[in-house]
Structure formats: structure tokens, C-alpha cells
Design a protein around this motif. Structure first.
Motif, PDB file in Angstrom:
ATOM      1  N   ILE A   1       0.737  -1.470  -0.070  1.00 36.25           N
ATOM      2  CA  ILE A   1      -0.021  -0.115  -0.170  1.00 36.25           C
ATOM      3  C   ILE A   1       0.791   1.204  -0.013  1.00 36.25           C
ATOM      4  N   ALA A   2       2.210   0.994   0.033  1.00 31.64           N
ATOM      5  CA  ALA A   2       3.216   2.196   0.257  1.00 31.64           C
ATOM      6  C   ALA A   2       4.518   1.775  -0.050  1.00 31.64           C
ATOM      7  N   VAL A   3       5.343   2.526  -0.540  1.00 30.50           N
ATOM      8  CA  VAL A   3       6.858   2.137  -0.428  1.00 30.50           C
ATOM      9  C   VAL A   3       7.484   2.097   0.934  1.00 30.50           C
ATOM     10  N   VAL A   4       8.535   1.579   1.036  1.00 33.38           N
ATOM     11  CA  VAL A   4       8.961   1.365   2.455  1.00 33.38           C
ATOM     12  C   VAL A   4       8.978   2.929   3.227  1.00 33.38           C
ATOM     13  N   GLY A   5       9.483   4.024   2.622  1.00 33.55           N
ATOM     14  CA  GLY A   5       9.505   5.116   3.354  1.00 33.55           C
ATOM     15  C   GLY A   5       8.044   5.755   3.537  1.00 33.55           C
ATOM     16  N   GLY A   6       7.138   5.242   3.109  1.00 33.56           N
ATOM     17  CA  GLY A   6       5.753   5.727   3.222  1.00 33.56           C
ATOM     18  C   GLY A   6       5.007   6.204   2.010  1.00 33.56           C
ATOM     19  N   ALA A   7       5.409   6.686   1.215  1.00 38.05           N
ATOM     20  CA  ALA A   7       4.774   7.333   0.016  1.00 38.05           C
ATOM     21  C   ALA A   7       3.781   6.351  -0.724  1.00 38.05           C
TER      22      ALA A   7
ATOM     23  N   GLY B   1       7.864  -2.756   0.351  1.00 39.07           N
ATOM     24  CA  GLY B   1       6.957  -1.745   0.851  1.00 39.07           C
ATOM     25  C   GLY B   1       6.286  -2.107   2.038  1.00 39.07           C
ATOM     26  N   ARG B   2       5.343  -1.219   2.381  1.00 43.23           N
ATOM     27  CA  ARG B   2       4.503  -1.787   3.505  1.00 43.23           C
ATOM     28  C   ARG B   2       3.162  -2.630   2.907  1.00 43.23           C
ATOM     29  N   PRO B   3       2.903  -3.355   4.012  1.00 44.93           N
ATOM     30  CA  PRO B   3       1.755  -4.463   3.422  1.00 44.93           C
ATOM     31  C   PRO B   3       0.382  -3.957   3.517  1.00 44.93           C
TER      32      PRO B   3
END
Ligand SMILES: NC(=O)c1ccc[n+]([C@@H]2O[C@H](COP(=O)([O-])OP(=O)(O)OC[C@H]3O[C@@H](n4cnc5c(N)ncnc54)[C@H](OP(=O)(O)O)[C@@H]3O)[C@@H](O)[C@H]2O)c1
Length: 303
Positions: free
Chosen positions: A108-114, A266-268
């Protein structure tokens, strides 16, 4: 005078009827029987009147049909198919729906949060429509930190929901946009006795709940929202927050829009307790719909 369906029902009028049906459900009075509907001049739902626009069929999966003998407006069918089932029927006064926009590999987002924007314009409009059809939109702390969202329905007509931010230890600063709006429009849900005291967070109201094992129990969050008359709950993200609602069995409906892209990191979307057999997977009944270049999985949670 309200235009007759014979003059041509259009998207604006169909959407206004959906919003009115959702408002009515939010007041605890959803349409629960087969009935011909149109929107009255005063913006309320009219039943069994002259020149109905559509027929509510709450006990069917589709939730509606065209009135007999009236012209079908095929171009409106995707809109009605998607939203009528969450606007009419038993339980729509206690809807708890979540939506996530994810990549093919479940990010739902890249590792950094974007995360703006993984899915296309049609899905963004969908997200704003879910806001307009709900009494309250819930997000987790990281989503505010990363996106500073307004959580209002700006891509469609309709009322703004109350915003509820889950921030157990009140780590968020109070300069974020949702905390600076009119008082009464944002709730900060935090743990009783969190280090930062006070009944206000910026202009938002602080609601304290007892934590259990370091988490705020989802049933207590939902019960508190309902106690405030916020019956139709939309969980907009992020993945951790949606996962906690799902794990608690608190979601009645789950919308996942899948974009044709792969991050590989990224974020799951979902983080749930480990399972060891396929039979332990979350049970869903689903239909898929195309939203521009993306595919929306419209899931009823449970068998
Ligand atoms: N693609 C999409 O559809 C979408 C939608 C929304 C957001 N996003 C993106 O997703 C990212 C954020 O998602 P995320 O999964 O990392 O985090 P999140 O769900 O936004 O926030 C999670 C945090 O909220 C708090 N929280 C939520 N439920 C709680 C509960 N029941 N009890 C106690 N605390 C609770 C916890 O805060 P503490 O850590 O303080 O304990 C938790 O760590 C951002 O990058 C955002 O841009 C994407």
C-alpha cells in the motif's frame, strides 16, 4: 420540480439518491424491503411515489433493479451495482467497511511511506465516495503522519464524515490538517492515561479508551463511535489499522483495489496472525469490478 425519470436519470441524481439512502441508514432506518424509490424535492428518499428511479431489492446481491416498464440507464449500472448494496438492506445502519489501494504484490506504500497514488483517478473518486456514504472515516497514526490527509469527499458531492484518528500514545503533533478543522469534526482515539493529557488535540476532541495488551480493542472503538451516533464506519487505512479491524471480526465489507504494478518491497496491505492451513484464510464472498485500469475486489467478509 424534480425531473421525471423519463427526462433522463443521470449520474448526479443517482448519486444524490445513494447519499440520501446512506444518510437514512446512518440514522438507523435503512431501506430493508423491496420498494420503488426516487429522491424527493427536499433531498429525502421517497418510497412508492410517482415515476420512481430505481427499485431497492435489499435481499439480493445486486441490491436493486430498474422499475418495470421504465427505461434502463445502462451507463449508471456500475455506480448502482457498487453502492446500492452498501446503502440498502439489513445491517447498513452498522456498516463497517474498509478500502485499500494496493499493488499486485500487496503493497500500500513504499518502505518510506509514499503511497500517492498507487491506483488511478477512478479509485480515488471511489475512496471519496466511500467517505460521503459514511458517518465516520477512521485512519491510523502512520497515515496522518505520512499523508496529512483531509479525509473529506472533495471528488464527489456529499457530506463530510467525522474523522477519527487512532493514535494510542498521542505521538502525532497537533498541526496536521484534520486537527486544525472546525471543533467537533475530528476525534483522536487514544489510550486512557496517555502521556499527553488534555481533552483537545489541536481543535480535535480526545477520546480515551482502555488499552489491552498495548492495543485499543477494535470492538471498543466501534462501540464508542456508535455511541456517538456514528453508525457507518469507513476504515481508510493504512494496512495495520485495516488489519486490526479485520482480525477483530469487525469488518462487514472489504474493498481492495489492485493496481497493475509491482513494488517488490514496501508496506503491506494486511498483517494478520500466522495461519498454518488454507482453511484458516479469511473467508470472503467477492465480486470484481473494473475501475479504470485497476480492479476492485468488492468483498463481503464471512461466508
Ligand atoms: N494505499 C492505500 O490504500 C493507503 C491508505 C491509507 C494509508 N496508506 C499509506 O499507508 C501507510 C500507513 O499505513 P500503516 O499500515 O503503516 O499504518 P496505519 O494503519 O496508518 O497506522 C498504524 C498505527 O495506528 C495505530 N493504531 C491503529 N489501530 C490501532 C489499535 N487498534 N490500537 C492501537 N493503535 C492502533 C498504531 O499506532 P502506534 O504505532 O502509535 O501504536 C499503529 O501503529 C502510509 O504510508 C500511508 O501513506 C495507504
Amino acid at each position: 420540480m424534480t425531473p421525471s425519470v423519463r427526462d433522463g436519470l443521470d449520474e448526479e441524481r443517482a448519486w444524490a439518491l445513494l447519499v440520501a439512502l446512506a444518510r437514512r441508514a446512518g440514522r438507523g432506518d435503512p431501506v430493508v424491503r423491496d420498494v420503488a424509490l426516487r429522491l424527493g424535492d427536499d433531498g429525502s428518499v421517497e418510497e412508492d411515489g410517482v415515476d420512481p428511479w430505481i427499485v431497492a431489492r435489499p435481499r439480493t446481491d445486486r441490491g436493486w433493479s430498474w422499475p418495470e416498464g421504465f427505461p434502463a440507464h445502462r451507463e449508471l449500472e456500475p455506480l448502482l451495482d457498487l453502492y446500492m448494496p452498501i446503502c440498502v438492506g439489513e445491517g447498513q445502519d452498522a456498516l463497517t467497511i474498509a478500502h485499500l489501494a494496493q499493488t499486485l504484490d500487496g503493497r500500500i506504500a513504499v518502505v518510506g511511506g509514499a503511497s500517492q497514488f498507487i491506483t488511478g483517478e477512478e479509485d480515488l473518486v471511489h475512496c471519496h465516495r466511500l467517505r460521503a456514504l459514511s458517518d465516520v472515516v477512521v485512519v491510523g497514526r502512520h497515515t496522518i503522519e505520512e499523508d496529512d490527509p483531509q479525509l473529506t469527499p472533495r471528488r464527489c458531492a456529499g457530506p463530510s464524515p467525522v474523522r477519527a484518528v487512532i493514535d494510542p500514545d498521542r505521538r502525532l503533533g497537533d498541526a496536521y490538517r484534520v486537527f486544525q478543522d472546525e471543533p467537533g469534526t475530528t476525534l483522536v482515539i487514544s489510550a486512557t492515561g496517555s502521556s499527553r493529557g488534555g481533552a483537545r488535540h489541536g481543535r480535535a476532541e480526545v477520546v480515551e479508551l482502555d488499552a489491552v495488551d498495548g492495543q485499543l480493542p477494535v470492538p471498543a472503538i466501534v462501540a464508542e463511535l456508535r455511541r456517538r451516533g456514528l453508525r457507518r464506519v469507513y476504515v481508510e487505512g493504512g494496512g495495520l489499522t485495516v488489519s486490526r479491524f479485520l482480525a477483530a471480526g469487525a469488518l462487514t465489507r472489504l474493498h481492495v483495489t489492485v493496481a497493475p504494478t509491482v513494488f517488490g518491497s514496501g508496506r503491506p496491505s494486511f498483517v494478520l496472525p500466522e495461519i498454518h492451513a488454507l482453511s484458516q484464510a479469511v473467508a470472503l464472498r467477492w465480486q470484481h469490478r473494473t475501475l479504470g485500469r485497476d480492479v476492485l475486489f468488492d468483498c463481503v467478509v464471512g461466508r
